[in-house]
Design a protein around this motif. Structure first.
Motif, PDB file in Angstrom:
ATOM      1  N   GLU A 102      -2.725   9.774  10.133  1.00 50.08           N
ATOM      2  CA  GLU A 102      -1.426   9.835   9.474  1.00 50.08           C
ATOM      3  C   GLU A 102      -1.477  10.437   8.085  1.00 50.08           C
ATOM      4  N   GLU A 151       1.964   0.031  -3.753  1.00 46.82           N
ATOM      5  CA  GLU A 151       1.902  -0.670  -2.476  1.00 46.82           C
ATOM      6  C   GLU A 151       2.266  -2.133  -2.706  1.00 46.82           C
ATOM      7  N   GLU A 163       1.972  -0.672   7.027  1.00 45.29           N
ATOM      8  CA  GLU A 163       1.542  -1.451   8.195  1.00 45.29           C
ATOM      9  C   GLU A 163       2.403  -2.697   8.301  1.00 45.29           C
TER      10      GLU A 163
END
Ligand code: AMP
Length: 423
Positions: free
Chosen positions: A187, A194, A285
């Protein structure tokens, strides 16, 4: 109500859950399987491992457990919640089909693509040649990820195509992550801050919890190899009401609706790993459980009784009225064994845990500890999660580190900059 609750797991996350659940006036008896010496202060530890599904279900039946809270991802992905549900036992944690949102990156990315949920551009491969060709189409930097569970180590950030080739070989040829790496996701590399956002879901509705930011690299300044997490803090200043609304509308609600629509309604806590990119928040995720150490930082801030929320997510009851989260700040500093995240010794005596935990606002959550001849000793890579809550982030940081300085064991190390990265 007098409830019997079982916590499955034995790390820092489960200690934080046990500490919080034990405070509930609804709870009569709390068990943990297998637990640890810290959890033993709040729960009766039973010697059953998280992978012993038959024994766990049999124990819950025998003891007439009212609610089982499954901490780690591996048993969830392997279907432990389904086993409890099939036995007619209330369980906090998603079914295997819903837990695939963490258990298979290919599944999770495909779900996001099908439903237009913002995430990095990607493709999935079962063959090395295809993966390498796609890397060349995308150009570096990029990220190569093992499809399956890899203890948080299955994502390899590659600055060059040579590194990407090596990462693909590591997964698919050398099988560094076993069967988890026989399929890879390649990806686009995303740039931004984050953060981790946590919500509870009862299969239909959501209840929001709070945001936290993890520090994954082993050394100060985010240097060195990645670990399971060296510490974290909560809340995260940039994650304000407007951003929360956007994440709920563009990511969380569509994801939960997609899972429900595909026959896998989500029960439990959804960990939404986000990158705040220039184009807006995107999913890095999803995890099917609380983060470790994020859970420690969340539990010391969490308002009210956690048990009604866990029961509601399990489908055993309606949601209780929402409690606003207080304006407090918390920090968790993990103390690790010498050598971690590489090889490390165990069995070393630990001093100062009582004194550290006696400080105001401080909880010392056990992650990798054991008792040997009545002495507390090290038993894992991440040993203790020293967690403090205070009125401000600066005060929480000061309290956590003052407590860390009380603790000693041979070779121990920790980051000295947890909570200082915040924007
Ligand atoms: P994951 O196992 O997917 O959570 O990835 C582990 C870590 O790798 C994340 O916490 C990020 O720091 C980093 N990472 C994963 N995917 C990306 C991405 N597409 N862009 C940038 N960093 C990433």
């Amino acid at each position: 109500m007098t409830l019997k609750i079982l916590i499955v797991g034995g790390g820092g996350r489960e200690h934080a859950l046990a500490w919080k659940i034990a405070q509930s006036p609804l709870v009569d008896t709390l068990f943990a399987a297998p637990g640890n010496p810290g959890i033993a202060r709040h729960a009766r530890c039973v010697d059953i491992g998280v992978d012993a599904h038959d024994e766990l279900v049999a124990f819950a039946r025998r003891e007439r457990i009212d609610l089982t809270v499954i901490g780690p991802e591996a048993p969830l992905v392997a279907g432990l919640a389904d086993r409890f549900a099939a036995a007619g036992l209330a369980v906090f944690g998603p079914s295997a089909r819903a837990a695939a949102i963490e258990g298979s990156k290919a599944f999770s990315k495909d779900l996001m693509r099908r439903h237009g949920i913002p995430t990095a551009r990607f493709a999935t491969f079962d063959d090395i040649g295809g993966a390498r060709r796609f890397c060349r189409e995308m150009g570096a930097p990029l990220v190569v990820k093992a499809d399956g569970l890899a203890a948080g180590k299955g994502a390899i950030v590659c600055a060059t195509l040579e590194e990407a080739d090596a990462a693909i070989a590591e997964c698919m040829e050398r099988r560094a992550f076993g069967a988890a790496g026989s399929r890879v996701v390649v990806e686009e590399f995303m740039i931004g801050q984050e953060i981790s956002w946590f919500v509870l879901s009862n299969g239909g509705d959501v209840m929001t919890l709070a945001a936290a930011e993890d520090h994954k690299a082993v050394f100060d300044g985010d240097r060195g190899p990645n670990t399971g997490g060296m510490g974290c803090y909560s809340p995260v200043a940039v994650f304000d009401e407007a951003l929360e609304k956007r994440v709920m509308e563009t990511i969380v609600r569509p994801t939960l609706a997609a899972l429900a629509g595909e026959g896998a309604p989500y029960h439990g806590v959804l960990y939404v790993g986000l990158m705040l990119t220039a184009q807006g928040p995107k999913v890095v995720e999803f995890n099917c459980r609380f983060g470790d150490p994020e859970c420690q930082a969340l539990m010391v801030r969490a308002p009210g009784d956690l048990v009604p929320l866990l029961r509601a997510a399990a489908g055993a009851d309606a949601w209780p009225p929402a409690h606003p989260w207080p304006g407090t700040a918390s920090v968790c500093v993990n103390i690790a064994s010498g050598g971690y995240p590489g090889k490390y010794p165990t069995g070393l005596p630990i001093r100062g845990v009582e004194a550290a935990g006696a400080r105001p606002g401080v909880q010392v959550f056990h992650a990798g500890t054991a008792t040997k001849n009545g002495t507390l000793v090290t038993a894992g890579g991440r040993v203790l999660g020293v967690t403090a809550v205070a009125e401000s982030m600066d005060a929480a940081i000061a309290a956590a580190y003052a407590a860390v300085h009380e603790i000693s064991f041979e070779g121990m190390h920790y980051r000295t900059d947890i909570g200082r990265r915040r924007a």
